[in-house]
Motif scaffolding. Structure first.
Motif, PDB file in Angstrom:
ATOM      1  N   ARG A 244      -4.726   9.260   8.110  1.00 45.85           N
ATOM      2  CA  ARG A 244      -3.269   9.391   8.074  1.00 45.85           C
ATOM      3  C   ARG A 244      -2.612   8.191   8.763  1.00 45.85           C
ATOM      4  NH1 ARG A 244       0.838  12.648   7.085  1.00 45.85           N
ATOM      5  NH2 ARG A 244       2.678  12.560   8.432  1.00 45.85           N
ATOM      6  N   ARG A 245      -3.187   7.791   9.887  1.00 50.20           N
ATOM      7  CA  ARG A 245      -2.647   6.642  10.608  1.00 50.20           C
ATOM      8  C   ARG A 245      -2.705   5.376   9.746  1.00 50.20           C
ATOM      9  NH1 ARG A 245      -4.940   2.635  13.640  1.00 50.20           N
ATOM     10  NH2 ARG A 245      -3.562   1.696  15.214  1.00 50.20           N
ATOM     11  N   LYS A 246      -3.805   5.186   9.033  1.00 49.71           N
ATOM     12  CA  LYS A 246      -3.931   4.019   8.159  1.00 49.71           C
ATOM     13  C   LYS A 246      -2.902   4.041   7.040  1.00 49.71           C
ATOM     14  CE  LYS A 246      -8.835   3.117   9.054  1.00 49.71           C
ATOM     15  NZ  LYS A 246     -10.215   3.166   8.512  1.00 49.71           N
ATOM     16  N   LEU A 247      -2.637   5.243   6.500  1.00 51.71           N
ATOM     17  CA  LEU A 247      -1.606   5.375   5.459  1.00 51.71           C
ATOM     18  C   LEU A 247      -0.230   5.000   6.014  1.00 51.71           C
ATOM     19  CD1 LEU A 247      -2.701   8.716   3.704  1.00 51.71           C
ATOM     20  CD2 LEU A 247      -2.782   6.399   2.738  1.00 51.71           C
ATOM     21  N   GLU A 248       0.033   5.430   7.255  1.00 55.90           N
ATOM     22  CA  GLU A 248       1.318   5.111   7.894  1.00 55.90           C
ATOM     23  C   GLU A 248       1.459   3.602   8.120  1.00 55.90           C
ATOM     24  OE1 GLU A 248       2.009   9.246  10.422  1.00 55.90           O
ATOM     25  OE2 GLU A 248       0.872   7.600  11.310  1.00 55.90           O
ATOM     26  N   LEU A 249       0.379   2.967   8.577  1.00 58.35           N
ATOM     27  CA  LEU A 249       0.404   1.522   8.802  1.00 58.35           C
ATOM     28  C   LEU A 249       0.575   0.763   7.488  1.00 58.35           C
ATOM     29  CD1 LEU A 249      -2.417   1.124  11.481  1.00 58.35           C
ATOM     30  CD2 LEU A 249       0.037   0.820  11.824  1.00 58.35           C
ATOM     31  N   ASN A 250      -0.096   1.219   6.449  1.00 60.97           N
ATOM     32  CA  ASN A 250       0.026   0.577   5.133  1.00 60.97           C
ATOM     33  C   ASN A 250       1.450   0.709   4.594  1.00 60.97           C
ATOM     34  OD1 ASN A 250      -2.628  -0.298   5.056  1.00 60.97           O
ATOM     35  ND2 ASN A 250      -3.374   1.531   3.999  1.00 60.97           N
ATOM     36  N   ALA A 251       2.042   1.886   4.801  1.00 54.97           N
ATOM     37  CA  ALA A 251       3.425   2.093   4.363  1.00 54.97           C
ATOM     38  C   ALA A 251       4.365   1.157   5.120  1.00 54.97           C
ATOM     39  CB  ALA A 251       3.837   3.548   4.572  1.00 54.97           C
ATOM     40  N   ALA A 252       4.131   1.004   6.427  1.00 55.29           N
ATOM     41  CA  ALA A 252       4.954   0.105   7.243  1.00 55.29           C
ATOM     42  C   ALA A 252       4.800  -1.348   6.783  1.00 55.29           C
ATOM     43  CB  ALA A 252       4.565   0.245   8.710  1.00 55.29           C
ATOM     44  N   LYS A 253       3.564  -1.758   6.472  1.00 52.53           N
ATOM     45  CA  LYS A 253       3.327  -3.124   5.998  1.00 52.53           C
ATOM     46  C   LYS A 253       4.015  -3.365   4.657  1.00 52.53           C
ATOM     47  CE  LYS A 253      -1.123  -3.627   8.385  1.00 52.53           C
ATOM     48  NZ  LYS A 253      -2.592  -3.629   8.227  1.00 52.53           N
ATOM     49  N   ALA A 254       3.999  -2.338   3.804  1.00 56.67           N
ATOM     50  CA  ALA A 254       4.669  -2.453   2.501  1.00 56.67           C
ATOM     51  C   ALA A 254       6.177  -2.614   2.684  1.00 56.67           C
ATOM     52  CB  ALA A 254       4.361  -1.221   1.651  1.00 56.67           C
ATOM     53  N   ILE A 255       6.742  -1.862   3.646  1.00 58.26           N
ATOM     54  CA  ILE A 255       8.170  -1.978   3.941  1.00 58.26           C
ATOM     55  C   ILE A 255       8.501  -3.392   4.417  1.00 58.26           C
ATOM     56  CG2 ILE A 255       9.975  -1.264   5.571  1.00 58.26           C
ATOM     57  CD1 ILE A 255       8.772   1.556   5.486  1.00 58.26           C
ATOM     58  N   GLU A 256       7.692  -3.907   5.350  1.00 57.40           N
ATOM     59  CA  GLU A 256       7.934  -5.243   5.904  1.00 57.40           C
ATOM     60  C   GLU A 256       7.872  -6.310   4.818  1.00 57.40           C
ATOM     61  OE1 GLU A 256       6.675  -6.955  10.093  1.00 57.40           O
ATOM     62  OE2 GLU A 256       4.998  -7.127   8.670  1.00 57.40           O
ATOM     63  N   LYS A 257       6.875  -6.198   3.938  1.00 56.54           N
ATOM     64  CA  LYS A 257       6.685  -7.198   2.885  1.00 56.54           C
ATOM     65  C   LYS A 257       7.811  -7.127   1.850  1.00 56.54           C
ATOM     66  CE  LYS A 257       3.320  -8.819  -0.531  1.00 56.54           C
ATOM     67  NZ  LYS A 257       1.973  -8.608  -1.128  1.00 56.54           N
ATOM     68  N   LYS A 258       8.173  -5.908   1.442  1.00 51.49           N
ATOM     69  CA  LYS A 258       9.144  -5.758   0.367  1.00 51.49           C
ATOM     70  C   LYS A 258      10.570  -6.027   0.836  1.00 51.49           C
ATOM     71  CE  LYS A 258       9.675  -2.947  -3.731  1.00 51.49           C
ATOM     72  NZ  LYS A 258       9.179  -1.769  -4.462  1.00 51.49           N
ATOM     73  N   ILE A 259      10.907  -5.561   2.035  1.00 51.08           N
ATOM     74  CA  ILE A 259      12.276  -5.688   2.526  1.00 51.08           C
ATOM     75  C   ILE A 259      12.496  -7.021   3.231  1.00 51.08           C
ATOM     76  CG2 ILE A 259      14.007  -4.668   4.073  1.00 51.08           C
ATOM     77  CD1 ILE A 259      12.825  -1.970   3.524  1.00 51.08           C
TER      78      ILE A 259
END
Length: 299
Positions: A244-259
């Motif tokens: 779950r933690r890895k999914l949260e980190l991946n989601a955060a990285k996706a936000i940083e990259k896209k936004i």
């Protein structure tokens, strides 16, 4: 998502570092009292245990209802002696009644605009931190200025016309509100005066909503400083928890990259932090998802 906890933690830290801070809640479901463990009302109150943190939970509906009641009573008194019903009611009285009874949706959030602008003009605080309403209502406040100016302008025109009938004070008050709206617009448009921090969760659905909100704010040329991803799980030997933690980190990285904005991570604590000590510890545990560019490090 825990935006009240994040706003309170930021306000506590800023008070210690910079001096007097005003923390305002515009969320109808106020929770700052619980987070700060301090009894707050619609009156600016110093938070116990701090040297310069003041907080207030705005009663926006109450503020607007009081304004509308005052306007209505003064208007009816100004036209005392004239017919109050039927075809002979003065046109301006009817117009005022209609303006008050058919006020635009969300106009009660003028209260937030008024309080924020008062604090800006008085310059008593180093910072003003706003624990805003949920996304839809926050967006409405950003859009409110044009609607408010139109509605207040119509009110002012009629009230000013009948100053001699005892409506001078009201006309002046409304003129002051119009100036407040313009000052609020100027503050929102100035990167040196206002910045938005979007609080979200490390989940796919939350990420898409965050992206839309940031796009909306940027389209209006409003300064978005960063995204704060809250309640990220700690490293764990539990396979399920770690996944779950890895999914949260991946989601955060996706936000940083896209936004394309800095992302700050805030840890999950098992429960909401409450009280000054827990809020300070919570804020201290925040960390950047990615290291800043070298030129920022050097600066």
């Amino acid at each position: 998502v825990g935006k009240s906890s994040c706003a309170a933690a930021a306000a506590v830290t800023l008070t210690e570092k910079e001096g007097p801070v005003l923390l305002i809640s515009t969320d109808p479901a106020h929770s700052l009292s619980d987070v700060l463990q301090s009894r707050l009302t619609d009156t600016e109150t110093q938070v116990k245990g701090t040297k310069g943190l003041y907080a207030r939970e705005l009663d926006m509906a109450g503020w607007f209802n009081a304004l509308r009641k005052r306007l209505k009573e003064k208007a009816e008194k100004a036209f005392e002696g004239a017919p109050k019903a039927g075809n002979d009611v003065p046109a301006d009285l009817l117009y005022l009644r209609n303006l008050l009874e058919c006020a635009p949706p969300g106009i009660d959030e003028l209260a937030a605009m008024s309080v924020l602008t008062d604090a800006l003009v008085q310059e008593r605080f180093k910072r003003i931190v706003v624990d805003s309403s949920p996304v839809v209502m926050s967006v409405r406040v950003v859009e409110l200025a044009d609607t408010a100016k139109t509605w207040l302008g119509a009110l002012h025109t009629v009230l000013n016309k009948h100053r001699a009938k005892g409506l001078a004070d009201l006309a002046d008050d409304i003129a002051g509100m119009i100036k407040h709206v313009k000052r609020f617009e100027d503050a929102l448009a100035s990167p040196s005066e206002s910045r938005f921090v979007v609080v979200t969760r490390g989940e796919e659905l939350a990420a898409s909503r965050t992206e839309r909100l940031v796009e909306y704010l940027k389209e209006r040329k409003l300064q978005v400083e960063r995204v704060l991803v809250n309640r990220v799980g700690p490293k764990s030997t539990c396979e399920k928890c770690e996944n779950r933690r890895k999914l949260e980190l991946n989601a955060a990285k996706a936000i940083e990259k896209k936004i394309g904005l800095p992302v700050t991570m805030a840890p999950a604590l098992g429960r909401h932090p409450a009280g000054l000590r827990e809020l300070k510890a919570f804020r201290t545990a925040w960390y950047a998802l990615s290291a800043p560019p070298a030129k920022i490090k050097a600066a």
